[in-house]
Design a protein around this motif. Sequence first.
Motif, PDB file in Angstrom:
ATOM      1  N   PHE A   1       9.402 -16.982  52.749  1.00 25.70           N
ATOM      2  CA  PHE A   1       8.768 -17.116  51.764  1.00 25.70           C
ATOM      3  C   PHE A   1       8.717 -17.737  50.289  1.00 25.70           C
ATOM      4  O   PHE A   1       7.795 -17.837  50.090  1.00 25.70           O
ATOM      5  CB  PHE A   1       8.262 -16.004  51.357  1.00 25.70           C
ATOM      6  N   LEU A   2       9.819 -18.353  51.431  1.00 25.91           N
ATOM      7  CA  LEU A   2       9.974 -19.199  50.188  1.00 25.91           C
ATOM      8  C   LEU A   2       9.021 -20.551  50.136  1.00 25.91           C
ATOM      9  O   LEU A   2       9.005 -20.778  48.431  1.00 25.91           O
ATOM     10  CB  LEU A   2      11.795 -19.702  50.195  1.00 25.91           C
ATOM     11  N   GLU A   3       8.760 -21.098  51.025  1.00 34.14           N
ATOM     12  CA  GLU A   3       7.737 -22.487  50.454  1.00 34.14           C
ATOM     13  C   GLU A   3       6.464 -21.915  49.831  1.00 34.14           C
ATOM     14  O   GLU A   3       5.826 -22.819  48.595  1.00 34.14           O
ATOM     15  CB  GLU A   3       7.660 -22.781  51.641  1.00 34.14           C
ATOM     16  N   LEU A   4       6.365 -20.863  50.245  1.00 29.83           N
ATOM     17  CA  LEU A   4       4.703 -19.952  49.803  1.00 29.83           C
ATOM     18  C   LEU A   4       4.720 -19.687  48.227  1.00 29.83           C
ATOM     19  O   LEU A   4       4.368 -20.167  46.722  1.00 29.83           O
ATOM     20  CB  LEU A   4       4.334 -18.959  50.564  1.00 29.83           C
ATOM     21  N   ARG A   5       6.149 -19.343  48.212  1.00 31.03           N
ATOM     22  CA  ARG A   5       6.430 -18.475  46.829  1.00 31.03           C
ATOM     23  C   ARG A   5       6.580 -19.530  45.422  1.00 31.03           C
ATOM     24  O   ARG A   5       6.012 -19.914  44.652  1.00 31.03           O
ATOM     25  CB  ARG A   5       8.005 -17.991  46.581  1.00 31.03           C
ATOM     26  N   VAL A   6       6.984 -21.031  46.111  1.00 29.94           N
ATOM     27  CA  VAL A   6       7.376 -22.573  44.900  1.00 29.94           C
ATOM     28  C   VAL A   6       5.802 -22.437  45.111  1.00 29.94           C
ATOM     29  O   VAL A   6       5.351 -22.675  43.663  1.00 29.94           O
ATOM     30  CB  VAL A   6       7.444 -23.436  45.663  1.00 29.94           C
ATOM     31  N   LEU A   7       3.806 -22.630  45.697  1.00 32.04           N
ATOM     32  CA  LEU A   7       3.378 -23.221  45.531  1.00 32.04           C
ATOM     33  C   LEU A   7       2.662 -21.924  44.460  1.00 32.04           C
ATOM     34  O   LEU A   7       2.101 -21.862  43.366  1.00 32.04           O
ATOM     35  CB  LEU A   7       2.079 -22.886  46.809  1.00 32.04           C
ATOM     36  N   GLN A   8       2.776 -20.281  44.855  1.00 27.51           N
ATOM     37  CA  GLN A   8       2.668 -19.705  44.126  1.00 27.51           C
ATOM     38  C   GLN A   8       2.836 -19.499  42.573  1.00 27.51           C
ATOM     39  O   GLN A   8       2.305 -19.463  41.572  1.00 27.51           O
ATOM     40  CB  GLN A   8       3.327 -18.101  44.358  1.00 27.51           C
ATOM     41  N   ALA A   9       4.559 -20.775  42.143  1.00 26.93           N
ATOM     42  CA  ALA A   9       5.093 -20.601  40.833  1.00 26.93           C
ATOM     43  C   ALA A   9       3.903 -22.275  40.313  1.00 26.93           C
ATOM     44  O   ALA A   9       3.884 -22.050  38.830  1.00 26.93           O
ATOM     45  CB  ALA A   9       6.440 -20.646  41.166  1.00 26.93           C
TER      46      ALA A   9
END
Length: 701
Positions: free
Chosen positions: A123-131
Amino acid sequence: MKFGKQLEEYELPEWKGYYLPYKLLKRKLEDLSARTDTPRSQGSHSGRVGGSALEGEEAYTEADWLRTVEEEAMRIGDFVDRGIHGLEQQLKDLEKMIEGLQSGRHIEESIDENAPTDEEASFLELRVLQAVGRVSEGVQRLRLFAELNHAALYKILKKHDKQLVSKEGLSEAFPRLVKATRLNETGRFDALDRDLKKLSSASSKTEDIDASPEVARLIAGLGRTGVVGLTVQPASHRSELVLSFFLGSSVALFLAIGVLLCLPEKSPKTFSEAYFLTPIPVFRVVFSFLLILWCMGAVAKICDQSDVNHMFILNVDPRCRVTPEFFFARAATLTTLWILIFGMYVVDYKWKILPTVWAREGYNKRASFHFVLYPVLLLLLTIVGSLAPSTICRQRYKLAVLRSVKRTALAPLFAVDFADNMVGDVMTSIAKPLEDVPAAVCYLLSHHPQEEELVERFVTSGDTCSDTTHRWVVPLLAGMPFFFRAGQCVRRYRDTKECRHLWNLGKYLCSLLVVIVSRMDNTAMLVSVSTVATVYAFLWDVGLDWGLGARELMPGNSAEARNVDGESPKLSQKNGLRQRHFPRKVYWLCSLVDLVARSTWVFTLMPTSLVTGNIVIRVILVSVMSSVEIVRRSMWAVLRGRTCRAVCVIGIPNSGIEYEQLSNASGFRALLWVPSKLNTAPERRPSKAIAGDSKGQPLLS
């Protein structure tokens, strides 16, 4: 529309009080204009900042008013500067995260080699976009704040020139204040937008698309941020109104049920309180489940309002759109069904609405087979309502919760992340409600209508279960959560080699020992073990999970006490303390409630007849005891979530959600940094000229 109304319409509720006090300044300006004999700018004043209008109306002059406007403008400019600095710091953290992604590795200093990272990495890449989306939201909010105050400053100074027939406001004060506060420098926000757009395009999902951070989030399936069109979503306000209406209606309906219970029944000779109360364990199990849903929604709501990124901390799929409103909606629907069905049961039994079925086989002529249909129907509707498909809470999210429960139950075999740690804590709080599960099953599987032996068993023990169930099944269910949590502590010690997990293990072993000793006929040992377990758990809650010590609870500690009371909420780099969110009296009250709630074991040591001979009051007492631990755990989660200070007692640091967000003290996460919304300025109070003089008296009233 008048500008004052327009300003209120666009103000963000959580920043109310930061904006230019336009209406107050306008009112004082009208007072100055009405006094034609008031000295102009050369008039005398008190010499203090903002003057003192309460020493006499004649003392407050145009110069004092302009000085007040200048102070307010500088306060607003300082707020914007701090906000931009905070956003820039978050952008730097985001750049480090993206560099780690592009290089195929995590940030070296942010890695805990013992923390589970498989699911988080996916999920790390999605979390970057979320941030990126959260920071983009902060930029939009701060830009709107600067623009509104820029316009408000212009309007109030223009009104000054018109009311006092002067050119000093727009020709002299306005250019000077705008330059000093930099409210007109929109390039700062444009630069942040460019950096955010660059960061959002670095994702593999959007690297070939020239898109804004919002579009990048939509492409990745993350949805929009909480701000639409730079204003608060109307749907959120409507949901709060609906929730308030439902809560008020539910309270009224509960009171109506209470009235029904107190009314005299039909045919008192055949009415049996014991028979009437036999299905209560089933109703109580469902009620405990509903209370958990309400508490989950409340805790999530407070986390959102407190800017605690609990979705990130708990390692939830970033695409999950489950909100506090979802929990409230489900809980409201099921609570309505609970009230309706329980009310129907009360009316039916007390006043014999429906004809009896197989009454001769039961306790007396009022006994009937159909009474069991009420709890069965409620149980089925609750299960269906909980498992029903939803476009918001998809089945994979529900399965993720079950997998977390499985990992908690098999803790020594699985690495423990923060979500599993929280699940284990919650399971220990439902140990008392779990004791109602065997009682509910015994009632549902017993003979219907209830026979005399079963009713007498309910009078004696509070349910229709056999002695074997009470001796083996109930202790097993009550002790399992503490056993699971102890297993998590063992696994954490194995992974980290930190002694604090052994101290935590001791707490749960004490609680487990209470369950074991409670089945022995040794009151002295039970009192001793229960007292040790209660004090142990209470000190752990207050000192470790909430991070409260002498500095927060004792009024004699001036510097630290100001942090608690909100008088000086800035961070103290000298002593390492961070800002606390509640006044000291709130922590004292919550500590007292926690101690009382953890001491409910006292009621289990004495015969029920010593408390009351009324079976109705006994059932109410058991129901309250089952509910109070759920409420206590919710209070615990809120304070734990809002705890920011690292307390070191015998070398054990605090591991609250927000402290976990700030420093990863417990080592659950692979990344230290957690994306948050725009950090607000430390002071919400207006300047002294608006709030009051040195004596606390209002100047602009």
